[in-house]
Design an enzyme around this catalytic site. Structure first.
Site, PDB file in Angstrom:
ATOM      1  CB  CYS A  45      -0.970   0.010   1.186  1.00  0.00           C
ATOM      2  SG  CYS A  45      -0.159  -0.137   2.762  1.00  0.00           S
ATOM      3  CB  THR A  46       4.211   2.094   1.385  1.00  0.00           C
ATOM      4  OG1 THR A  46       3.825   1.833   2.726  1.00  0.00           O
ATOM      5  CG2 THR A  46       5.137   3.286   1.336  1.00  0.00           C
TER       6      THR A  46
END
Lengths: 523, 446
Positions: free
Chosen positions: B208-209
Site C-alpha cells: 500500500c505504501t
C-alpha cells in the site's frame, strides 16, 4: 547517461565520487613488497589510487614463489620491486606504478626527504629501530604513515600521524535529528495545524509520528510545568497516552510513535563526545589552524548562541507512515531549518576566517554544508609517535591487558613482536629462524621478552610459555594467508585515511591468528 | 628439516615443526606438507569477490588440488575487486578464468573449474572434497551447500557424529566494510541452519505504501519495478540485467517521483534497489577470505587451534573483530541426527510420502526419496520417474532391504512464510516390532 567509471560502481556506492577523487589524487609508497606489502597494495591499486611506488632491494627467491601471488617463475632472480610493480600495473592501468630497487632501511638512513613526496607511506615488515626513524621522518614531513607486519600467525597494524579529523564519519547507527524534545517554532506550528482527532480513519492513520509526538509532548509539558517525561513512571504514562490515541489496531503511525517516544525523553543538546572536540585547545583558532578547526570554532559559537545549545539541524528525516503530502511538507520544514542554520554557520565561518587573517571565501560552501550535516558525528583521531608508545606505553593499560584473559594473548604477541626485534639486533637472526638453534632460541627469546617487560615497568609480569614457544616456531615466517589478512586490514585503513570518510582504527591492532581473538591496544 | 631454498620455505615452519598451541592430532613433518599437497582436495564455491581471493590464498597455503564452481560470467563491475579478471575477460565464465589465472601464476596447483549451478552437481560430487570453502552472496546458496554437506553426516548408536562422515565447511560473507568468517563442522559446531536467526529478514516495502503513499525515492523505484512493469508488460519477465528494462523502470520511477514531489531518484539508485546491489570492496573480501583460507589450512593440517567458531568483522567505525562461540541446535533438521519416524513394516512408499506431507516438522510435498544412494522414487526427470513409479506401491520396509532402521534422504518442496523452498532432509526411519529395535531407540527422538 555518462558512466565514466562503471568498474568502480560497487565502491562508489560506499565513498561516492568525492572519496574516489581523493583516492585518485593520492600517491602511495610501499616499503618491502613481500606478501604483506604486496597484498596491501593490490587492494589499493584495485581501488584506483593515483600512483604507487614500490621500494624493495631484494631479488625474488624460490621461497617467494610459495607466499607471494605478485611474483611468478619468470621473476626468479629479478628485482622483487620491479616484478611486483609490473603485476600491479596489470591490475589497473589507470594507476601510475613505479619502483625503487633499494632497501627501505637505506632510504630511511640516507634519504629521508624521499618520503615527503607521498600522501601516505605503507611500511611493512620493518623492525623497531627502522619504524621509529621512519615515524619521525613522516611526522616531520606531514606524511601519513601506516605500519603493517605479519609474523607467523600473528600480525601488527598501526597508523601514525599527528591528527586525523573526520567530518564524514558515516556511522552505521546514529540517531536521526528530529528535535522531538526541542521543536522549533515552524515545526510546532506545523504540528499545531494538524488535528489528532480527525474523523476520517484513513487520515488518522496517516498522520506522521513526528506530528503526533510533537503535539503530545507539548500537551504533556503544558500540564507538567514545561517539563518533558523523565521518570520511568512518566515515560510509561506518556506511552499509555499515545496508545489511548489509537482508534484502530492497524495504525502503524501510532505504533511508530510509541516506538520512537524515547526520542522525546532524550536529553537536549550535544553529545559529550562533540563537547570534548569543542573544548579541545585546537578550537582556539589562529592563522595556522586547519579548515576543520576553523569550522569547529564557528560551530562552537553557533551552539553557544543562535543554536541554543543544539548543533545545526541535520535536515533529513527517516521514512515513516504518512500521507505523501504531509511527509513532503514535513521534509520541507526540516530542510528549511537546516538551511537556515547553515547560513548562520556560514556567516560565522567567514567571520572567523577574517579574524584570523585568512580570505573569508577560502572555505567552500559545499565544505561548510557537509560540515553542518555531519556536525553531530565529528571525530578527531590522534596517534602517538611510535617511539613514545614504545618507550613509555600507558602503563596502567598495559598492566590491565597483561592480566585480562581476553587480552593476554594479544598483548603477549605485542611484547613478543618487539622482543624478536631486540633478539635479532643481538643475535643477527630471528628466534627460530634456523631449526638448529631452536633449543637455545626459546630461552633467549624468553629472557629478552622479560627484559623488555621490566624496561617498560612491568616487573614480575610473565608471558605464557606456549606463546613464547610458538613465536620461535614461527621463525619470522611470512605466511600468505596471514599477510593477505593483515594487508587487507592495512589497505582498508589507508582508504579511510585518504577518503577522509569513516573512522580509522585507533591504537595498535594485534592480529591473533591462533584463535582469532585479535585486539586493539591503546598504549 | 625446513628447506630455505624451497617454495614452502615459510609454510614449512608451521607444518614441519612441533608446537604446543596446535590441534590434537597434529603430526608435524614433511609427510604432512606432502600429504596436504597430494591428498587434500578443497572445493571453493563461488569465484567472485571472495572466491578469487580464496583460490589464491589456498593455492599459497599448501593446497594443490582445488576445484571451483560458479555459474556467473564476468561483468565490468566485478573488476574493482575480483583481481583475477581483466577487461578482456568480461562475458567469460568466472570459474574458468579464475582457475586459469591462478594456475598460470602458481605452478604445481591444479584447479578444476565448474561453470554451472551448485544444484546441477550430483550430491556425491560434494562428498569428494576434504573441505568446502564458501564464497557466496546469498542465503539460499549457503543453505543448499550446508544441507548437502550435512547430508553426509552419520550418527552412531549413541547419537554421536561419526568422525569420518563430517564434511567441514568454512563460510565467508562480506558487505561493504563488514564481514564474517565461520567454521562449520557438522554435528559438532552449529551448521548454517542452526543459526539461521543470525540473518535478518530482507526489507520489503508494504504494497500500500508503494501503491498509494510513496514517500522515498526507493518507493517510487519499487513501484515501477514491482507494480507498473506487470501492468504494462504483463507476461514479460523483468530482467535486471537488461539495460533497456532497467531504463524503463528508471524513467517510470522518475515520473512517479515528480508526480509526488519526491527527490532523489537516480539511475544508480534504481539499479541498487532493483538488483539489491551490495556495495563491495577489495579489502573486506581480502580479509574474510584470508581468515577462511587460514582456517581451512588449520582444519586440514591441525597446525594450530581452529576458530571457534564465528568471527565477525566491522571496519567502518574503527576496527572491530569478535569471536562468538555459537552452539548447535540439537534438534536441527539439517545437521541433527534427523527426524525420527516410526513406521509399520506394511507401509507403502506412497503412504510414506503422504505422511511426509502431513508431518508437522516437514510438510514436504513432491518428494523424491533415496536410501543409501539408491533412488526409491524420483519426481524427475520423466525417465527416472517412470522407472521408479512401480516402487510407490511397494512396502518401504522391503525397499530398504528389510533393515530395522536406517537413514533416508528426502528431497522435495516445503512452504515457509508463504514461499516455496526446495529442501533436502534427513530422516531416521525406524520400523516397529522388528528384531534389533530396542527401547534405547526411543530415547533422544525427534
Amino acid at each position: 547517461m555518462a558512466e565514466p567509471k562503471v568498474k568502480y560502481d560497487r565502491q562508489l556506492r560506499i565513498w561516492g565520487e568525492q572519496g574516489q577523487a581523493a583516492l585518485e589524487k593520492s600517491s602511495i609508497c610501499l616499503l618491502n613488497c613481500g606478501p604483506t606489502g604486496s597484498e596491501t597494495l593490490k587492494n589499493l591499486v584495485l581501488g584506483g589510487v593515483g600512483s604507487i611506488t614500490v621500494v624493495d632491494g631484494s631479488k625474488v627467491e624460490v621461497g617467494d614463489l610459495g607466499n607471494n601471488f605478485l611474483v611468478d617463475e619468470s621473476s626468479l632472480g629479478k628485482s622483487k620491486a620491479k616484478c611486483v610493480c609490473s603485476f600491479l600495473q596489470e591490475l589497473n592501468d589507470a594507476v601510475k606504478a613505479k619502483f625503487v630497487e633499494e632497501s627501505p632501511e637505506t632510504l630511511i638512513e640516507t634519504n629521508p626527504s624521499f618520503f615527503s613526496q607521498f600522501t601516505l607511506v605503507v611500511a611493512t615488515q620493518l623492525v623497531e629501530n627502522s619504524m621509529i626513524k621512519l615515524d619521525r621522518i613522516c611526522r616531520e614531513a606531514n606524511v601519513i604513515l601506516i605500519f603493517a607486519r605479519s609474523y607467523g600467525l600473528t600480525g601488527f597494524v598501526r597508523i601514525s600521524l599527528k591528527e586525523h579529523a573526520v567530518v564524514e564519519s558515516k556511522p552505521e547507527h546514529f540517531l536521526d535529528d528530529l528535535r522531538l524534545n526541542n521543536p522549533w517554532p515552524e515545526l510546532k506550528r506545523f504540528a499545531d495545524d494538524v488535528d489528532l482527532n480527525v474523523q476520517d480513519p484513513v487520515a488518522h492513520k496517516h498522520i506522521p509520528y513526528v506530528v503526533i509526538l510533537v503535539k503530545m509532548a507539548d500537551e504533556w509539558a503544558k500540564s507538567h510545568g514545561g517539563r518533558l517525561p523523565s521518570t520511568r513512571e512518566e515515560k510509561k504514562e506518556f506511552k499509555e497516552l499515545l496508545k489511548a490515541g489509537m482508534v484502530a489496531q492497524d495504525e502503524d503511525n501510532y505504533k511508530e510513535a510509541i516506538d520512537s517516544s524515547f526520542k522525546v525523553f532524550a536529553p537536549r543538546g550535544i553529545s559529550s563526545e562533540l563537547q570534548q572536540i569543542l573544548n579541545d585547545s585546537s578550537a582556539e583558532v589562529d592563522s595556522n589552524s586547519s579548515d576543520f578547526w576553523v569550522l569547529v570554532a564557528a560551530l562552537k559559537d553557533f551552539i553557544a548562541n543562535e543554536g541554543g545549545g543544539e548543533a545545526p539541524l541535520e535536515g533529513s528525516i527517516p521514512d515513516m507512515t504518512s500521507s505523501t503530502e504531509q511527509y513532503v511538507n514535513l521534509q520541507n520544514i526540516y530542510h528549511a531549518k537546516a538551511e537556515a542554520d547553515f547560513l548562520v554557520i556560514e556567516r560565522l565561518v567567514r567571520n572567523t576566517l577574517k579574524n584570523i587573517g585568512r580570505d573569508s571565501n577560502s572555505i567552500p560552501r559545499s565544505t561548510i554544508k557537509s560540515f553542518c550535516k555531519n556536525a553531530r558525528k565529528l571525530k578527531v583521531c590522534r596517534y602517538r609517535l611510535i617511539e613514545d608508545e614504545f618507550n613509555s606505553p600507558n602503563l596502567p593499560e598495559l598492566q590491565k591487558y597483561l592480566t585480562d584473559e581476553d587480552y593476554s594473548i594479544a598483548v603477549g604477541i605485542y611484547i613478543l613482536l618487539r622482543a624478536v626485534d631486540r633478539f635479532a639486533a643481538n643475535y643477527n637472526s630471528f628466534p627460530g629462524q634456523f631449526d638448529s638453534a631452536m633449543d637455545e632460541d626459546i630461552p633467549r627469546l624468553k629472557s629478552t621478552a622479560i627484559g623488555l617487560l621490566n624496561d617498560l615497568g612491568c616487573n614480575g609480569a610473565t608471558l605464557a610459555e606456549d606463546l613464547i614457544n610458538e613465536m620461535c616456531r614461527f621463525g619470522a615466517a611470512e605466511l600468505h594467508a596471514v599477510a593477505a589478512l593483515v594487508g587487507g586490514i592495512a589497505s582498508q585503513e589507508v582508504i579511510k585515511l585518504i577518503t577522509k570518510q569513516f573512522v580509522p582504527m585507533s591504537g595498535t591492532y594485534i592480529f591473533n591468528g591462533i584463535d582469532h581473538k585479535s585486539q586493539l591496544l591503546s598504549l | 628439516m625446513a628447506d630455505t631454498s624451497s617454495r614452502s620455505r615459510d609454510l614449512d615452519k608451521l607444518l614441519l615443526r612441533p608446537g604446543n598451541l596446535v590441534g590434537p592430532r597434529f603430526e608435524p613433518g614433511p609427510e604432512l606438507r606432502d600429504d596436504l599437497q597430494a591428498y587434500a582436495k578443497v572445493l571453493v564455491v563461488g569465484a567472485g569477490g571472495l572466491g578469487c581471493e580464496l583460490l589464491k590464498d589456498l593455492a599459497l597455503s599448501g593446497f594443490k588440488n582445488l576445484e571451483v564452481i560458479d555459474m556467473d560470467r564476468i561483468e565490468v563491475t566485478n573488476l574493482n575487486r575480483q583481481f583475477l579478471f581483466r577487461l578482456e575477460d568480461v562475458g567469460k565464465p568466472k570459474a574458468e578464468v579464475a582457475a586459469k589465472r591462478v594456475m598460470e601464476r602458481i605452478s604445481g596447483v591444479q584447479i578444476v573449474p565448474h561453470f554451472c549451478r551448485i544444484e546441477d552437481k550430483e550430491i556425491e560430487f560434494y562428498n569428494d572434497f576434504s573441505i568446502i570453502a564458501l564464497g557466496l552472496d546469498s542465503i539460499e546458496a549457503r543453505s543448499y551447500i550446508n544441507t548437502v554437506a550435512c547430508s553426509f553426516l552419520e550418527y552412531d548408536s549413541n547419537d554421536n557424529p561419526r568422525e569420518e562422515t563430517i564434511k567441514p565447511m568454512v563460510d565467508g560473507g562480506t558487505e561493504g566494510f563488514k564481514g564474517h568468517a565461520r567454521v562449520i563442522l557438522p554435528g559438532i559446531t552449529p551448521c548454517f541452519e542452526c543459526t539461521i536467526w543470525l540473518f535478518p529478514p530482507q526489507v520489503k516495502f508494504p504494497l500500500c505504501t508503494l501503491a498509494e503513499t510513496p514517500r522515498t525515492a526507493a518507493h517510487c523505484i519499487e513501484y515501477a519495478h514491482l507494480i507498473k512493469w506487470n501492468e504494462v508488460h504483463g507476461g514479460v519477465a523483468f530482467d535486471p540485467d537488461n539495460p533497456e528494462h532497467m531504463k524503463w523502470v528508471y524513467d517510470e520511477a522518475v515520473k512517479r517521483a515528480e508526480l509526488f514531489g519526491i527527490p532523489g531518484v537516480t539511475y544508480s539508485l534504481t539499479q541498487g534497489v532493483v538488483k539489491n546491489i551490495i556495495p563491495a570492496i577489495a579489502s573486506t573480501n581480502a580479509i574474510i577470505s584470508a581468515a577462511c583460507a587460514l582456517e581451512t589450512l588449520k582444519i586440514a593440517s591441525e597446525c594450530s587451534k581452529t576458530l571457534s567458531n564465528y568471527l565477525t568483522y566491522n571496519g567502518s567505525e574503527g576496527l572491530h573483530t569478535e569471536v562468538a562461540e555459537f552452539e548447535r541446535d540439537k534438534e536441527c533438521l539439517v545437521c541433527g541426527p534427523g527426524i525420527r519416524i516410526e513406521l509399520d513394516t506394511s507401509i507403502t512408499l506412497q503412504k510414506f510420502m503422504d505422511l511426509l506431507e502431513e508431518h508437522p516438522k516437514l510438510r514436504l510435498s513432491k518428494a523424491s526419496i533415496t536410501h543409501q544412494g539408491k533412488n526409491l522414487y524420483m519426481q524427475a526427470p520423466p525417465v527416472l520417474e517412470e522407472m521408479t513409479r512401480s516402487n510407490l506401491s511397494r512396502s518401504l520396509f522391503n525397499l530398504m532391504g528389510k533393515l530395522p532402521k536406517d537413514v533416508v534422504h528426502v528431497n522435495g518442496i516445503t512452504i515457509k512464510n508463504d514461499q516455496k523452498f526446495s529442501c533436502l532432509r534427513k530422516l531416521r526411519v525406524v520400523f516397529k516390532g522388528v528384531d534389533g529395535v530396542t527401547d534405547m531407540d526411543t530415547a533422544g527422538g525427534a
